[in-house]
Design a protein around this motif. Sequence first.
Motif, short mmCIF file in Angstrom:
data_model
loop_
_atom_site.label_atom_id
_atom_site.label_comp_id
_atom_site.label_asym_id
_atom_site.label_seq_id
_atom_site.Cartn_x
_atom_site.Cartn_y
_atom_site.Cartn_z
N HIS A 105 0.81 -1.22 0.00
CA HIS A 105 0.00 0.00 0.00
C HIS A 105 0.84 1.27 0.00
O HIS A 105 0.32 2.35 0.27
CB HIS A 105 -0.94 0.00 1.21
CG HIS A 105 -2.01 -1.03 1.12
ND1 HIS A 105 -1.81 -2.34 1.49
CD2 HIS A 105 -3.28 -0.96 0.65
CE1 HIS A 105 -2.91 -3.02 1.28
NE2 HIS A 105 -3.82 -2.22 0.77
N THR A 108 -0.58 3.87 -2.17
CA THR A 108 -1.99 4.12 -1.95
C THR A 108 -2.12 5.34 -1.04
O THR A 108 -1.78 5.29 0.14
CB THR A 108 -2.68 2.90 -1.30
OG1 THR A 108 -2.49 1.77 -2.17
CG2 THR A 108 -4.16 3.14 -1.09
N THR A 110 -4.92 7.14 -0.51
CA THR A 110 -6.25 7.35 0.04
C THR A 110 -6.51 6.34 1.16
O THR A 110 -5.89 5.27 1.19
CB THR A 110 -7.33 7.18 -1.04
OG1 THR A 110 -7.19 5.88 -1.63
CG2 THR A 110 -7.20 8.24 -2.12
N ASP A 111 -7.40 6.69 2.04
CA ASP A 111 -7.84 5.79 3.10
C ASP A 111 -6.69 5.33 4.00
O ASP A 111 -6.64 4.18 4.43
CB ASP A 111 -8.58 4.58 2.49
CG ASP A 111 -9.52 3.94 3.49
OD1 ASP A 111 -10.05 4.65 4.36
OD2 ASP A 111 -9.70 2.70 3.41
N ILE A 112 -5.74 6.22 4.26
CA ILE A 112 -4.64 5.91 5.16
C ILE A 112 -5.17 6.04 6.58
O ILE A 112 -5.62 7.10 7.00
CB ILE A 112 -3.43 6.85 4.92
CG1 ILE A 112 -2.89 6.64 3.51
CG2 ILE A 112 -2.35 6.61 5.98
CD1 ILE A 112 -1.78 7.60 3.11
N LYS A 113 -5.10 4.94 7.32
CA LYS A 113 -5.70 4.90 8.65
C LYS A 113 -4.69 4.70 9.78
O LYS A 113 -5.08 4.59 10.94
CB LYS A 113 -6.74 3.78 8.71
CG LYS A 113 -7.91 4.02 7.79
CD LYS A 113 -8.90 2.90 7.86
CE LYS A 113 -10.06 3.21 6.93
NZ LYS A 113 -10.95 2.09 6.76
N GLN A 118 1.11 6.23 6.97
CA GLN A 118 1.29 7.65 6.65
C GLN A 118 2.76 8.01 6.55
O GLN A 118 3.20 8.69 5.62
CB GLN A 118 0.60 8.53 7.70
CG GLN A 118 0.62 10.01 7.37
CD GLN A 118 -0.19 10.36 6.14
OE1 GLN A 118 -1.29 9.86 5.95
NE2 GLN A 118 0.36 11.20 5.28
#
Length: 166
Positions: A105, A108, A110-113, A118
């Motif tokens: 990821h 990726t 988007t949608d980093i939780k 991060q």
Amino acid sequence: MTIAEITAKMIAFSEGNQHDICHFLKVWAYARTIGQLEKIDDHSQFIVETAAILHDIACPLCRKKYGKALGKDQEREGIILGKEFLKDCNLAPEDAERIVFLIGHHHTLTDIKSTDHQILVEADFLVNAYESNMSTHAIINARDHFFKTKSGTALLNSAFNLPARS
């Protein structure tokens, strides 16, 4: 295995590709720095540093198989290669699984939780922005849209002599 042992193993895995080796070492340095400045716990620091070292493990395969190393191909192939690479690293299964998730990821945005995800995304962007000679406008746009950590943002601003966010 220690970070140093994993790094040495990844350097050997890279078969002398100086660009790939220098890239993952720079991403590792930024991930280490951001993690420490953000004061994440030691275990999370180990996870993010290991993921930073391994994040582009699929690039050689992607270049050979697809002619280039696009982000989504790196993520897909990286999951497979990351699992194999980590098999003999004596990591807890949940740690290996987390590292493989991050490898899969790292492009990726988007949608980093999670903080580790991060940090890896920000560290990789810092290096990619320089290596791809990205325009100042594009760097500011990226900063304003997906940089979340105070430390990563400050490093990006310093490294590229950017004005503070407005």
